[in-house]
Write a protein that holds these residues in place. Structure first.
Motif, mmCIF file in Angstrom:
data_model
loop_
_atom_site.group_PDB
_atom_site.id
_atom_site.type_symbol
_atom_site.label_atom_id
_atom_site.label_comp_id
_atom_site.label_asym_id
_atom_site.label_seq_id
_atom_site.Cartn_x
_atom_site.Cartn_y
_atom_site.Cartn_z
ATOM 1 N N ILE A 1 0.862 -1.289 -0.104
ATOM 2 C CA ILE A 1 0.004 0.113 -0.136
ATOM 3 C C ILE A 1 0.827 1.160 0.152
ATOM 4 O O ILE A 1 0.603 2.381 -0.711
ATOM 5 C CB ILE A 1 -1.028 -0.096 1.195
ATOM 6 N N LEU A 2 1.925 1.245 0.648
ATOM 7 C CA LEU A 2 2.915 2.445 0.858
ATOM 8 C C LEU A 2 3.557 2.707 -0.469
ATOM 9 O O LEU A 2 3.867 3.761 -0.781
ATOM 10 C CB LEU A 2 3.945 2.240 2.007
ATOM 11 N N SER A 3 3.880 1.560 -1.250
ATOM 12 C CA SER A 3 4.539 1.852 -2.474
ATOM 13 C C SER A 3 4.019 1.624 -3.754
ATOM 14 O O SER A 3 4.620 1.752 -4.756
ATOM 15 C CB SER A 3 5.611 0.723 -2.331
ATOM 16 N N VAL A 4 2.625 1.458 -3.931
ATOM 17 C CA VAL A 4 2.026 1.380 -5.047
ATOM 18 C C VAL A 4 0.501 2.271 -4.892
ATOM 19 O O VAL A 4 -0.018 2.157 -4.054
ATOM 20 C CB VAL A 4 1.586 -0.277 -5.307
ATOM 21 N N GLY A 5 0.218 2.682 -6.061
ATOM 22 C CA GLY A 5 -1.085 3.452 -6.220
ATOM 23 C C GLY A 5 -1.066 4.881 -6.387
ATOM 24 O O GLY A 5 0.180 5.270 -6.220
ATOM 25 N N PRO A 6 -1.933 5.788 -6.749
ATOM 26 C CA PRO A 6 -1.728 7.250 -6.882
ATOM 27 C C PRO A 6 -1.220 7.848 -5.501
ATOM 28 O O PRO A 6 -0.833 9.084 -5.771
ATOM 29 C CB PRO A 6 -3.210 7.535 -7.290
ATOM 30 N N ARG A 7 -1.440 7.355 -4.440
ATOM 31 C CA ARG A 7 -1.039 7.919 -3.199
ATOM 32 C C ARG A 7 0.012 7.480 -2.705
ATOM 33 O O ARG A 7 0.346 7.557 -1.435
ATOM 34 C CB ARG A 7 -2.209 8.002 -2.130
ATOM 35 N N ARG A 8 0.855 6.634 -3.565
ATOM 36 C CA ARG A 8 2.051 5.962 -2.816
ATOM 37 C C ARG A 8 3.008 7.027 -2.631
ATOM 38 O O ARG A 8 3.273 8.169 -2.862
ATOM 39 C CB ARG A 8 2.536 5.148 -4.157
ATOM 40 N N SER A 9 4.152 6.442 -1.693
ATOM 41 C CA SER A 9 5.392 7.107 -1.152
ATOM 42 C C SER A 9 6.573 6.869 -2.346
ATOM 43 O O SER A 9 6.899 5.632 -2.107
ATOM 44 C CB SER A 9 5.571 6.849 0.198
ATOM 45 N N ASP A 10 7.049 7.557 -2.793
ATOM 46 C CA ASP A 10 8.208 7.036 -3.812
ATOM 47 C C ASP A 10 9.432 6.896 -2.894
ATOM 48 O O ASP A 10 10.158 5.954 -3.221
ATOM 49 C CB ASP A 10 8.562 8.266 -4.599
ATOM 50 N N TYR A 11 9.486 7.386 -1.521
ATOM 51 C CA TYR A 11 10.528 7.248 -0.480
ATOM 52 C C TYR A 11 10.292 5.664 -0.216
ATOM 53 O O TYR A 11 11.404 4.822 -0.184
ATOM 54 C CB TYR A 11 10.292 7.689 0.635
ATOM 55 N N PHE A 12 9.179 5.212 -0.027
ATOM 56 C CA PHE A 12 9.120 3.607 0.442
ATOM 57 C C PHE A 12 9.379 2.910 -0.940
ATOM 58 O O PHE A 12 9.801 1.555 -0.729
ATOM 59 C CB PHE A 12 7.845 3.272 1.198
ATOM 60 N N ALA A 13 8.828 3.081 -1.986
ATOM 61 C CA ALA A 13 8.803 2.594 -3.222
ATOM 62 C C ALA A 13 10.345 2.005 -3.500
ATOM 63 O O ALA A 13 10.532 1.162 -3.911
ATOM 64 C CB ALA A 13 7.956 3.387 -4.248
ATOM 65 N N THR A 14 11.198 3.268 -3.348
ATOM 66 C CA THR A 14 12.444 2.844 -3.502
ATOM 67 C C THR A 14 12.994 1.887 -2.554
ATOM 68 O O THR A 14 14.167 1.431 -2.935
ATOM 69 C CB THR A 14 13.375 4.246 -3.774
ATOM 70 N N LEU A 15 12.767 2.313 -1.468
ATOM 71 C CA LEU A 15 13.151 1.530 -0.228
ATOM 72 C C LEU A 15 12.915 0.282 -0.419
ATOM 73 O O LEU A 15 13.922 -0.899 -0.135
ATOM 74 C CB LEU A 15 12.749 2.065 1.138
ATOM 75 N N PHE A 16 11.756 -0.376 -0.592
ATOM 76 C CA PHE A 16 11.412 -1.676 -0.603
ATOM 77 C C PHE A 16 11.854 -2.634 -1.714
ATOM 78 O O PHE A 16 11.913 -3.765 -1.810
ATOM 79 C CB PHE A 16 9.832 -1.924 -0.578
ATOM 80 N N LYS A 17 12.519 -1.695 -2.884
ATOM 81 C CA LYS A 17 13.532 -2.495 -3.839
ATOM 82 C C LYS A 17 14.681 -2.797 -3.674
ATOM 83 O O LYS A 17 15.215 -3.491 -4.381
ATOM 84 C CB LYS A 17 13.348 -1.436 -5.068
ATOM 85 N N GLN A 18 15.278 -2.427 -2.433
ATOM 86 C CA GLN A 18 16.568 -2.619 -2.219
ATOM 87 C C GLN A 18 16.617 -3.495 -0.799
ATOM 88 O O GLN A 18 16.964 -2.911 0.390
ATOM 89 C CB GLN A 18 17.397 -1.166 -1.766
ATOM 90 N N SER A 19 16.425 -4.979 -1.132
ATOM 91 C CA SER A 19 16.391 -5.636 -0.027
ATOM 92 C C SER A 19 17.823 -6.056 0.778
ATOM 93 O O SER A 19 17.810 -6.547 1.803
ATOM 94 C CB SER A 19 15.956 -7.120 -0.320
ATOM 95 N N HIS A 20 18.980 -5.395 0.225
ATOM 96 C CA HIS A 20 20.118 -5.521 0.905
ATOM 97 C C HIS A 20 20.445 -4.548 2.105
ATOM 98 O O HIS A 20 21.367 -4.717 2.897
ATOM 99 C CB HIS A 20 21.119 -5.370 -0.134
ATOM 100 N N LEU A 21 19.437 -3.503 2.263
ATOM 101 C CA LEU A 21 19.693 -2.487 3.286
ATOM 102 C C LEU A 21 19.356 -3.234 4.533
ATOM 103 O O LEU A 21 18.633 -4.370 4.883
ATOM 104 C CB LEU A 21 18.742 -1.416 3.023
#
Length: 516
Positions: free
Chosen positions: A209-229
């Motif tokens: 929900i945080l990373s997808v859709g018209p009200r998404r957060s680009d911050y979390f969308a980017t974060l969740f793609k970097q599983s090495h963090l």
């Protein structure tokens, strides 16, 4: 059928579709209705159109909100359950028998929005369709009252996903956000030695929900793609936020999870705009910016200035300082109390400062009174420098003199022999206005006649709160001023006496010549 509430116009929906065309002005029906639903429909890359369902408590209809009213929706003034009077509207029926109602002028009724829908309205178009159409052939041959072959249990209805706060996560939550509240004094709330600090709040959320859709957060969308963090080891984000931003964070989550609009206010708008920028939510950033532009005024500038300083919003800082400097004569005491000493100094240093000198002295005095001992000698000297405040008002002279002397004592300096400082200008004004500042209070308190004391209107001798040396200086200079004024009066009286004598001599001479 009557409307289910006295707040709404009976048969108000029928009024909207009574006849085709544009309806405007005092002579047309202006029904009062409730918004029971509101949704956003993207029109193009730059513009959003809002549709709303209006109800009179009995009937309802879907309408288009004109684009020039979109800011009312974006700022939260028009929202679900709002009561509005429809003042200008248009109704048309297309060739395909599509009914279109658009509203272009509304008046929002009441200060508060009802918490729920009024009545149980049904679609007016469905009602009209049933009245004007023949019975459907399929309905004629099948028994509509038979139970559906597939029976549903109310418990089978899915609840929408929601975020939660605290120790217990809601259904299917797969990420935690720990918000660390930073106080304005710079102290941060930390979690140490395994003890939970009340200034750290946990929010359980869903990555999708945080990373997808018209009200998404680009911050979390980017974060969740970097599983090495490192965050992925505990599925937790640690985010430090200033106090007002931390308070507004739940509203931000509501905005992401639901279709609801955030209720902006002067106090939370800057913090929400900061959150929108921080988490990469451009639509929310634009909505908040639109609200700030509409809400920005002399009355709100002090709040926006203090918030802009916290969030390093330079443009908002400069705009707030400019409007306060240009209109400083209109600032009230409540606004002054919101200004920090550094903000007050920046306003006085602004090239846009517009204020008469004596009025400025009244404002400085009022600010010193509201701030107590937080105004130091350095700030006082900067705000009262002679090029900004060449003269002091009679009303502010004695109180400001006391402030100046107290500041000198606190700073450990003596400016009694320095020209053009605040102390010298205050003494000069007290001497010039010696009758009001010194003589009248003395006469009022020394007089035994209470009526005369009341007329003179003095309740205390402010100059007696000053150091003895300054009291002597004031009284000596006042006596000199009184002596000069008395000499001027005497000279004026002698001049007038000479004029009278000369006039009388001329009168006697003219009388003798006429008798001869």
């Amino acid at each position: 059928m009557m409307s289910s509430s006295p707040l709404l116009t009976n048969n108000g929906i029928l009024d909207l579709i009574e006849s085709e065309g544009i309806k405007s002005g005092r002579h047309v029906k202006q029904p009062t209705l409730q918004i029971i639903n509101i949704r956003r429909v993207p029109a193009n890359a730059l513009t959003d159109v809002y549709w709303a369902v209006l109800s009179d408590g009995t009937n309802s209809i879907e309408v288009v909100i004109s684009t020039h009213l979109s800011h009312l929706v974006q700022s939260g003034q028009l929202e679900q359950h709002s009561i509005v009077k429809i003042k200008t509207y248009q109704y048309n029926v297309t060739d395909d028998n599509i009914h279109i109602v658009s509203i272009s002028e509304v008046e929002i009724c009441g200060d508060t929005t009802p918490e729920e829908k009024i009545g149980n309205p049904v679609s007016i178009l469905d009602t009209l369709h049933k009245k004007n159409s023949v019975k459907n052939d399929g309905d004629h041959y099948f028994n509509l009252d038979e139970d559906d072959e597939w029976e549903y249990d109310d418990e089978d209805k899915e609840e929408p996903l929601t975020w939660s706060e605290g120790d217990e996560p809601s259904n299917f939550c797969d990420w935690t956000i720990k918000v660390q509240r930073i106080e304005q004094d710079g102290d941060t709330a930390l979690k140490s030695q395994g003890k939970h600090n009340s200034n750290i709040k946990c929010y359980h959320v869903h990555k999708a929900i945080l990373s997808v859709g018209p009200r998404r957060s680009d911050y979390f969308a980017t974060l969740f793609k970097q599983s090495h963090l490192s965050e992925f080891a505990t599925s937790t984000s640690h985010i430090p936020l200033q106090a007002s931003a931390a308070d507004s964070f739940p509203a931000l989550l509501d905005y992401i999870y639901t279709e609801n609009m955030i209720k902006f206010s002067t106090k939370n708008a800057t913090a929400i705009r900061h959150l929108a920028h921080y988490f990469g939510m451009r639509p929310l950033w634009k909505q908040t910016s639109a609200f700030i532009r509409g809400d920005f005024s002399l009355d709100t500038a002090a709040t926006y200035l203090s918030e802009a300083i916290i969030y390093h919003d330079e443009k908002l800082e400069l705009a707030s300082i400019a409007i306060l400097a240009e209109n400083i004569e209109e600032i009230n005491r409540r606004t002054l109390t919101k200004l920090s000493p550094s903000s007050f100094e920046r306003i006085f240093a602004s090239p846009r400062l517009k204020c008469r000198s004596r009025k400025l002295s009244d404002i400085v005095l009022k600010y010193c009174q509201t701030q107590g001992g937080s105004v130091d000698m350095s700030l006082l000297m900067k705000c009262t420098r002679s090029e900004v405040m060449p003269s002091v008002s009679r009303k502010a002279a004695l109180p400001l003199l006391k402030v100046a002397v107290a500041g000198e004592e606190k700073a450990g300096v003596d400016m009694s022999n320095t020209h053009n400082v605040l102390r010298a200008r205050c003494v000069e004004t007290c001497v010039e206005e010696w009758k009001e500042t010194l003589a009248k209070p003395l006469l009022a308190l020394e007089c035994r006649d209470k009526n005369i004391s009341r007329i003179l209107g003095a309740s205390s001798l402010e100059h007696r709160d000053l150091p003895l040396a300054i009291q002597v200086e004031l009284l000596e200079k006042a006596l000199c001023a009184a002596k000069i004024e008395l000499d001027d009066v005497k000279a004026e009286l002698l001049f007038r006496e000479e004029q009278v004598e000369e006039f009388m001599k001329k009168g006697k001479l003219s009388g003798k010549s006429s008798s001869e």
